[in-house]
Design a protein around this motif. Structure first.
Motif, PDB file in Angstrom:
ATOM      1  N   ASP A 261       0.842  -1.205   0.000  1.00 52.71           N
ATOM      2  CA  ASP A 261       0.000   0.000   0.000  1.00 52.71           C
ATOM      3  C   ASP A 261       0.878   1.257   0.000  1.00 52.71           C
ATOM      4  OD1 ASP A 261      -2.317   1.488   0.004  1.00 52.71           O
ATOM      5  OD2 ASP A 261      -2.724   1.252   2.144  1.00 52.71           O
TER       6      ASP A 261
ATOM      7  N   HIS B 247       1.118   4.138  -2.786  1.00 51.65           N
ATOM      8  CA  HIS B 247       0.892   5.558  -2.441  1.00 51.65           C
ATOM      9  C   HIS B 247       1.988   6.436  -3.045  1.00 51.65           C
ATOM     10  CE1 HIS B 247      -1.606   4.351   1.332  1.00 51.65           C
ATOM     11  NE2 HIS B 247      -2.313   4.321   0.236  1.00 51.65           N
TER      12      HIS B 247
ATOM     13  N   HIS C 197      -5.831   3.600  -7.080  1.00 55.28           N
ATOM     14  CA  HIS C 197      -6.602   3.546  -5.830  1.00 55.28           C
ATOM     15  C   HIS C 197      -8.109   3.594  -6.088  1.00 55.28           C
ATOM     16  CE1 HIS C 197      -3.171   3.619  -3.202  1.00 55.28           C
ATOM     17  NE2 HIS C 197      -3.982   3.532  -2.172  1.00 55.28           N
TER      18      HIS C 197
ATOM     19  N   HIS D 138      -7.748  -4.090   0.529  1.00 53.11           N
ATOM     20  CA  HIS D 138      -7.207  -2.930  -0.186  1.00 53.11           C
ATOM     21  C   HIS D 138      -5.900  -3.217  -0.935  1.00 53.11           C
ATOM     22  CE1 HIS D 138      -6.227   1.117  -1.211  1.00 53.11           C
ATOM     23  NE2 HIS D 138      -5.225   1.203  -0.360  1.00 53.11           N
TER      24      HIS D 138
ATOM     25  N   LEU E 190      -5.180  -3.411  -4.999  1.00 57.57           N
ATOM     26  CA  LEU E 190      -4.199  -2.577  -5.707  1.00 57.57           C
ATOM     27  C   LEU E 190      -3.309  -3.456  -6.587  1.00 57.57           C
ATOM     28  CD1 LEU E 190      -2.950  -0.264  -2.785  1.00 57.57           C
ATOM     29  CD2 LEU E 190      -4.359   0.459  -4.720  1.00 57.57           C
TER      30      LEU E 190
HETATM   31 ZN    ZN Z   1      -3.888   2.834  -0.177  1.00 62.45          ZN
END
Ligand code: ZN
Length: 385
Positions: A194, A198, A267, A281, A285
């Motif tokens: 994650d 980002h 996202h 999540h 991704l």
């Molecule tokens: Zn995220």
């Protein structure tokens, strides 16, 4: 050229072993505190007892637990009621992004006169007041502890939507790497991926000669590549855990995005995958990133080339091959952390892709990406298995 920007990062970071003790002095004694958390893992990590000890001088500390990943709107309505009924005036979120995001939403909704859903529908713009909040991070990933953003889900509407409001910057964030020793390898991997994505969302666009933002992004990516696998292998490696924890926060404190183009399509698409099919999540991704980068290869070419050279140390002179190799190395890294990287790995078909694009339309996510050219039709074209 770097665009004009305002950079504010008002959250105090309190880092290191035993830093939970700082709660005692950081939250004013006259505040009525509610502790928000997820499940029993807060207790097994030792954080719960340490928090209670640090807040022991207060006559009463309220608690609201059971907050799940993809924090659920309907469940949080109960929390808002409790906050109002007990005149709570300080929220302490202990956990990862889901708990922190939940606290941000509750902080806004508890002081909002209208229906709380309006806050989500307006992406957080319909109000400007919030109860003060602070965080103890036990699951580094979202970076939510240092910013004004949150993502809230509502199962009945199959919605997972972002909101942002300057009133919900946490006052402080406690980052004690020891609290992450007990994370499972899956949780650790989710946090690494994650955070990695980002950074890519704010870095892999087109060059504007933002040398500091670029090199800061590259330093986070290389740190994740170096210390991610180490933390997976040695869960109680304090130094690796420290570097991962700081990476998650620094990726999202607003500096990487200052004055540079941003993407976030991966996202937004993955949020629909999570709300439709329940794929967590980071896992969601991981299935979007390769088809998306391949689709955007030409438009992102200069930054992909820079990424290949500086992050993956690819010195291939054929630039096209270097870029392809950087995408492959990214996916190999994700696979090495245990991620599946294709929609078909979850048995999703073209019918499911149709559902994803329909949801994007209903959530007004119809012009994504740094060029605002990623329409639902384009998403369908690259996601189709
Ligand atoms: Zn995220």
């Amino acid at each position: 050229m770097i665009k004009n920007f305002t950079f504010q990062s008002p959250t105090k970071i309190i880092f290191g072993k035993g830093s939970i003790g700082a709660l005692k002095r950081e939250i004013p004694l006259d505040k009525k505190v509610m502790l928000l958390y997820g499940c029993s893992s807060l207790k097994s990590s030792g954080a719960y007892d340490a928090i209670k000890k640090a807040l022991a001088e207060r006559p009463e500390v309220f608690e609201f637990s059971g907050i799940t990943s993809n924090p659920e709107y309907e469940y949080l309505l109960k929390c808002i009621e409790l906050v109002k009924a007990n005149k709570i005036d300080y929220l302490l979120a202990a956990g990862g992004g889901s708990v922190i995001d939940a606290a941000k939403f509750v902080a806004l909704a508890a002081l909002y006169e209208g229906e709380p859903w309006k806050i989500i529908e307006s992406f957080g713009a319909c109000t400007n007041k919030a109860i003060p909040l602070a965080t103890v991070v036990t699951l580094p990933a979202s970076g939510s502890e240092v910013n004004r953003d949150a993502v809230i889900s509502r199962a009945s509407k199959k919605a997972k939507l972002p909101l942002g409001n300057p009133a919900v910057y946490p006052q402080f964030a406690i980052l004690d790497p020891e609290l992450t020793f007990s994370l499972s390898s899956e949780q650790t991997a989710n946090g690494i991926l994650d955070t990695f994505v980002h950074v890519l969302e704010q870095y892999l666009t087109y060059p504007v000669n933002a040398k500091l933002q670029d090199r800061f992004a590259e330093s986070i990516l290389t740190t994740l590549i170096e210390d991610g696998p180490l933390a997976m292998k040695e869960p109680d490696n304090y130094e690796a855990r420290s570097n991962l924890m700081l990476s998650s926060s620094m990726a999202m404190n607003g500096f990487l995005r200052a004055g540079v183009p941003m993407d976030w399509a991966t996202h937004m698409i993955s949020h629909e995958i999570t709300s439709l099919f329940g794929i967590p999540h980071a896992r969601a991704l991981a299935v979007v990133i390769e088809p998306y980068l391949s689709h955007c290869k030409e438009k992102k070419f200069q930054k992909l080339l820079q990424y290949s050279r500086r992050v993956w140390n690819i010195y291939e002179t054929d630039e096209n091959k270097a870029v392809d190799a950087s995408i492959k190395m990214t996916m190999d890294f994700f696979k090495s952390l245990g991620f599946k990287t294709k929609l078909s790995d979850y048995n999703l078909t073209d019918k499911d892709v149709e559902k994803i694009t329909k949801q994007l339309v209903s959530h007004r996510m119809v012009k994504l990406g740094e060029h605002r050219d990623i329409t639902p039709e384009v998403v369908a074209s690259f996601l189709l298995p």
